[in-house]
Scaffold this motif. Structure first.
Motif, PDB file in Angstrom:
ATOM      1  N   UNK A   1       0.843  -1.193   0.000  1.00  0.00           N
ATOM      2  CA  UNK A   1       0.000   0.000   0.000  1.00  0.00           C
ATOM      3  C   UNK A   1       0.879   1.244   0.000  1.00  0.00           C
ATOM      4  N   UNK A   2       1.910   1.246   0.823  1.00  0.00           N
ATOM      5  CA  UNK A   2       2.789   2.411   0.930  1.00  0.00           C
ATOM      6  C   UNK A   2       3.464   2.749  -0.398  1.00  0.00           C
ATOM      7  N   UNK A   3       4.065   1.757  -1.085  1.00  0.00           N
ATOM      8  CA  UNK A   3       4.812   2.082  -2.308  1.00  0.00           C
ATOM      9  C   UNK A   3       3.901   2.438  -3.474  1.00  0.00           C
ATOM     10  N   UNK A   4       2.632   2.058  -3.404  1.00  0.00           N
ATOM     11  CA  UNK A   4       1.724   2.357  -4.513  1.00  0.00           C
ATOM     12  C   UNK A   4       0.860   3.595  -4.304  1.00  0.00           C
ATOM     13  N   UNK A   5       0.723   4.072  -3.069  1.00  0.00           N
ATOM     14  CA  UNK A   5      -0.181   5.194  -2.829  1.00  0.00           C
ATOM     15  C   UNK A   5       0.457   6.397  -2.154  1.00  0.00           C
ATOM     16  N   UNK A   6       1.617   6.233  -1.547  1.00  0.00           N
ATOM     17  CA  UNK A   6       2.280   7.361  -0.893  1.00  0.00           C
ATOM     18  C   UNK A   6       3.229   8.051  -1.869  1.00  0.00           C
ATOM     19  N   UNK A   7       3.442   9.326  -1.671  1.00  0.00           N
ATOM     20  CA  UNK A   7       4.401  10.073  -2.490  1.00  0.00           C
ATOM     21  C   UNK A   7       5.826   9.834  -1.996  1.00  0.00           C
TER      22      UNK A   7
ATOM     23  N   UNK B   1      12.742   8.411   1.062  1.00  0.00           N
ATOM     24  CA  UNK B   1      12.813   8.425  -0.398  1.00  0.00           C
ATOM     25  C   UNK B   1      11.423   8.588  -1.000  1.00  0.00           C
ATOM     26  N   UNK B   2      11.391   8.876  -2.291  1.00  0.00           N
ATOM     27  CA  UNK B   2      10.128   8.845  -3.016  1.00  0.00           C
ATOM     28  C   UNK B   2       9.720   7.383  -3.135  1.00  0.00           C
ATOM     29  N   UNK B   3       8.424   7.132  -3.186  1.00  0.00           N
ATOM     30  CA  UNK B   3       7.963   5.741  -3.251  1.00  0.00           C
ATOM     31  C   UNK B   3       8.444   5.042  -4.512  1.00  0.00           C
ATOM     32  N   UNK B   4       8.699   5.805  -5.573  1.00  0.00           N
ATOM     33  CA  UNK B   4       9.203   5.210  -6.818  1.00  0.00           C
ATOM     34  C   UNK B   4      10.654   4.776  -6.698  1.00  0.00           C
ATOM     35  N   UNK B   5      11.331   5.207  -5.626  1.00  0.00           N
ATOM     36  CA  UNK B   5      12.744   4.877  -5.436  1.00  0.00           C
ATOM     37  C   UNK B   5      12.966   3.938  -4.254  1.00  0.00           C
ATOM     38  N   UNK B   6      11.916   3.248  -3.822  1.00  0.00           N
ATOM     39  CA  UNK B   6      12.042   2.333  -2.684  1.00  0.00           C
ATOM     40  C   UNK B   6      13.086   1.259  -2.996  1.00  0.00           C
ATOM     41  N   UNK B   7      13.987   1.071  -2.070  1.00  0.00           N
ATOM     42  CA  UNK B   7      15.125   0.183  -2.249  1.00  0.00           C
ATOM     43  C   UNK B   7      14.842  -1.174  -1.581  1.00  0.00           C
ATOM     44  N   UNK B   8      14.918  -2.286  -2.337  1.00  0.00           N
ATOM     45  CA  UNK B   8      14.670  -3.604  -1.729  1.00  0.00           C
ATOM     46  C   UNK B   8      15.569  -3.894  -0.523  1.00  0.00           C
ATOM     47  N   UNK B   9      16.801  -3.409  -0.537  1.00  0.00           N
ATOM     48  CA  UNK B   9      17.715  -3.616   0.595  1.00  0.00           C
ATOM     49  C   UNK B   9      17.180  -2.929   1.854  1.00  0.00           C
TER      50      UNK B   9
ATOM     51  N   UNK C   1      -0.252  -4.569 -13.643  1.00  0.00           N
ATOM     52  CA  UNK C   1      -1.284  -3.542 -13.819  1.00  0.00           C
ATOM     53  C   UNK C   1      -0.815  -2.164 -13.360  1.00  0.00           C
ATOM     54  N   UNK C   2       0.412  -1.820 -13.722  1.00  0.00           N
ATOM     55  CA  UNK C   2       1.011  -0.534 -13.367  1.00  0.00           C
ATOM     56  C   UNK C   2       1.179  -0.321 -11.861  1.00  0.00           C
ATOM     57  N   UNK C   3       1.199  -1.379 -11.091  1.00  0.00           N
ATOM     58  CA  UNK C   3       1.426  -1.320  -9.661  1.00  0.00           C
ATOM     59  C   UNK C   3       2.677  -2.123  -9.337  1.00  0.00           C
ATOM     60  N   UNK C   4       3.425  -1.657  -8.355  1.00  0.00           N
ATOM     61  CA  UNK C   4       4.595  -2.365  -7.863  1.00  0.00           C
ATOM     62  C   UNK C   4       4.134  -3.308  -6.755  1.00  0.00           C
ATOM     63  N   UNK C   5       4.572  -4.551  -6.799  1.00  0.00           N
ATOM     64  CA  UNK C   5       4.227  -5.502  -5.756  1.00  0.00           C
ATOM     65  C   UNK C   5       5.513  -6.016  -5.129  1.00  0.00           C
ATOM     66  N   UNK C   6       5.573  -5.902  -3.829  1.00  0.00           N
ATOM     67  CA  UNK C   6       6.734  -6.301  -3.051  1.00  0.00           C
ATOM     68  C   UNK C   6       6.415  -7.654  -2.423  1.00  0.00           C
TER      69      UNK C   6
END
Length: 69
Positions: free
Chosen positions: A17-23, A37-45, A61-66
């Motif tokens: 939810x955080x990486x797909x809806x937060x700025x 960071x910006x949600x588009x730059x979330x680092x897996x580490x 569907x244009x969403x990032x899934x972790x």
């Protein structure tokens, strides 16, 4: 009409939810900031360090899934 800028700060534990809806994201662990960071730059580490487990990302569907591994 006057333009108003608002900021909302929420604590959420569902990374998907955080990486797909937060700025922007702030990762906290033991009361310390691990990353901001910006949600588009979330680092897996950083996500792995925060949650104490490994993750990998997929896109659907244009969403990032972790996904935890």
């Amino acid at each position: 009409m006057e333009k108003t800028e608002l900021i909302a700060i929420i604590a959420i534990h569902d990374i998907n939810i955080a990486i797909n809806y937060a700025h922007s994201l702030i990762f906290l662990k033991d009361g310390k900031v691990l990353d901001f960071c910006k949600s588009t730059q979330a680092n897996p580490h950083t996500i792995a360090e925060t949650y104490g487990m490994g993750f990998y990302f997929i896109s659907k569907n244009n969403k990032k899934i972790c996904i935890p591994i």
